[in-house]
Design an enzyme around this catalytic site. Sequence first.
Site, short mmCIF file in Angstrom:
data_model
loop_
_atom_site.label_atom_id
_atom_site.label_comp_id
_atom_site.label_asym_id
_atom_site.label_seq_id
_atom_site.Cartn_x
_atom_site.Cartn_y
_atom_site.Cartn_z
N TYR A 80 -10.47 -3.69 -4.95
CA TYR A 80 -9.61 -4.02 -3.80
C TYR A 80 -9.44 -5.53 -3.69
O TYR A 80 -8.33 -6.05 -3.60
CB TYR A 80 -10.21 -3.44 -2.51
CG TYR A 80 -9.55 -3.94 -1.26
CD1 TYR A 80 -8.24 -3.60 -0.96
CD2 TYR A 80 -10.22 -4.79 -0.37
CE1 TYR A 80 -7.62 -4.08 0.20
CE2 TYR A 80 -9.61 -5.27 0.78
CZ TYR A 80 -8.31 -4.91 1.05
OH TYR A 80 -7.70 -5.39 2.18
N SER A 115 -6.90 -10.73 2.03
CA SER A 115 -8.13 -10.20 2.65
C SER A 115 -9.28 -11.18 2.50
O SER A 115 -9.36 -11.91 1.50
CB SER A 115 -8.49 -8.88 1.96
OG SER A 115 -9.82 -8.53 2.27
N1 LIG Z 1 -7.71 -3.95 8.91
C1 LIG Z 1 -8.46 -4.89 8.33
O1 LIG Z 1 -9.57 -5.18 8.77
C2 LIG Z 1 -7.94 -5.61 7.11
C3 LIG Z 1 -8.78 -6.58 6.52
C4 LIG Z 1 -8.32 -7.25 5.41
C5 LIG Z 1 -7.07 -7.01 4.90
N2 LIG Z 1 -6.28 -6.06 5.47
C6 LIG Z 1 -4.96 -5.82 4.89
O2 LIG Z 1 -4.01 -5.81 5.95
C7 LIG Z 1 -2.97 -4.89 5.64
C8 LIG Z 1 -2.82 -3.88 6.75
O3 LIG Z 1 -4.05 -3.20 6.91
P1 LIG Z 1 -4.28 -2.04 7.95
O4 LIG Z 1 -5.64 -2.18 8.49
O5 LIG Z 1 -3.12 -1.96 8.86
O6 LIG Z 1 -4.28 -0.78 6.96
P2 LIG Z 1 -3.56 0.65 7.11
O7 LIG Z 1 -4.09 1.47 5.99
O8 LIG Z 1 -3.71 1.16 8.50
O9 LIG Z 1 -2.04 0.30 6.87
C9 LIG Z 1 -1.45 0.21 5.59
C10 LIG Z 1 -0.23 1.10 5.57
O10 LIG Z 1 0.41 0.93 4.31
C11 LIG Z 1 0.91 2.19 3.91
N3 LIG Z 1 1.07 2.17 2.45
C12 LIG Z 1 0.09 2.08 1.51
N4 LIG Z 1 0.62 2.10 0.28
C13 LIG Z 1 1.97 2.21 0.45
C14 LIG Z 1 3.07 2.31 -0.46
N5 LIG Z 1 2.86 2.29 -1.79
N6 LIG Z 1 4.32 2.43 0.04
C15 LIG Z 1 4.53 2.45 1.39
N7 LIG Z 1 3.52 2.36 2.30
C16 LIG Z 1 2.26 2.25 1.82
C17 LIG Z 1 -0.13 3.19 4.38
O11 LIG Z 1 0.41 4.49 4.54
C18 LIG Z 1 -0.59 2.57 5.71
O12 LIG Z 1 0.11 3.15 6.80
C19 LIG Z 1 -3.33 -4.28 4.29
O13 LIG Z 1 -2.67 -5.01 3.29
C20 LIG Z 1 -4.81 -4.49 4.19
O14 LIG Z 1 -5.25 -4.54 2.86
C21 LIG Z 1 -6.69 -5.36 6.57
#
Ligand SMILES: NC(=O)c1ccc[n+]([C@@H]2O[C@H](COP(=O)([O-])OP(=O)(O)OC[C@H]3O[C@@H](n4cnc5c(N)ncnc54)[C@H](O)[C@@H]3O)[C@@H](O)[C@H]2O)c1
Length: 343
Positions: A165, A140
């Site tokens: 985080y 991130s």
């Molecule tokens: N969307 C953004 O702007 C952004 C920015 C920086 C980093 N990220 C990172 O990108 C990745 C995807 O983000 P996103 O926006 O799709 O988030 P999201 O929350 O929509 O997707 C994450 C998914 O992981 C699942 N999950 C969480 N813990 C779990 C576990 N222990 N076992 C199984 N499933 C689990 C959740 O149910 C969720 O569906 C994440 O790692 C997030 O930290 C996203």
Amino acid sequence: MMTGKVSKVAEASVLVTGAAGFIGAAVAEALMARGQSVIGIDNLNDYYAVSLKRARLDGLATRHGNLFQFRELDFADMSALTAALGSFTFETIVHLGAQAGVRYSLENPQAYVASNLAGHVNMLEVARARQVAHMVYASSSSVYGGNAKLPFAVEDRADHPVSLYAATKKADELMSETYAHLFRLPLTGLRFFTVYGPWGRPDMAMWKFAERILSDRPIDVYNQGEMSRDFTYIDDIVGGVLACLDCPPADDGAQKAGGSVKPHALYNIGNNKSEHLLRLIEVLEDACGRKARRNLLPMQPGDVTATYADITALTRDTGYMPSTPIETGVPRFVDWFRSYTGV
Ligand SMILES: NC(=O)c1ccc[n+]([C@@H]2O[C@H](COP(=O)([O-])OP(=O)(O)OC[C@H]3O[C@@H](n4cnc5c(N)ncnc54)[C@H](O)[C@@H]3O)[C@@H](O)[C@H]2O)c1
């Protein structure tokens, strides 16, 4: 030109974690659209509406039939993970599942420890046991903390996180480096910068603003609006994730993006344009056809004032070139939001 190794990676089955999530579902969609089969896992936790996660999965299953296999499971539970994956073969992993969100990490730190620390080690262990050709994982932009030097470059120091985080994402990068060293696992960490678009996340500002503007409720604008973000459209992100997946870092002792001399690369994946929050609100107002009522508030703990991605390394190594300005991406998001929510 593609090497034999790369084309093999681009044909094989992929394990996608967080497949019901915003980015995971979009990446799974793109992998299957190019003919790869996907094994998706997700625990469907209720951090935000489970109905949205299920709707994303329903779409994947409907459009791709047998190419898509899904298992509901918690990857923080190693024995459940090993048992569920037992019958599957896969060549690569895209590990996007995590407890996301900066602010919630002040309320529920344990969720971050379980999913982002224990869960990440478990996924590294799966990668190690299966000897996968490559695992791409989500980091991130928050790892840069309150760095004053903009844009953020992968060479910059990133060891003063301002939220738990961010600290767990930095820890993921460090643990990955160890696995790349000890087990010569090809790993790529992607520092995502504020991703938005259709099928996005209800906990993020873009969704909350659209929902409130369309229903004529005031929006909460933190730090009196004095913030900027490198907003990145989901299609650009997906293109970058697939381009990375197809280019595993070589175990050749040469220095990789981010500084490792192991088969471990780290990239920023952003739009390379930092937008002022008040400009984003204007673009949203235009897309919604209404003015926002603004509730100006102080800065929130754990938040940072500015993010801005230097994407030189990713462009150099994969040809990544984001092409969606907010003036294009925001109306697409609002159109989708209206049709999905009926607001
Ligand atoms: N969307 C953004 O702007 C952004 C920015 C920086 C980093 N990220 C990172 O990108 C990745 C995807 O983000 P996103 O926006 O799709 O988030 P999201 O929350 O929509 O997707 C994450 C998914 O992981 C699942 N999950 C969480 N813990 C779990 C576990 N222990 N076992 C199984 N499933 C689990 C959740 O149910 C969720 O569906 C994440 O790692 C997030 O930290 C996203």
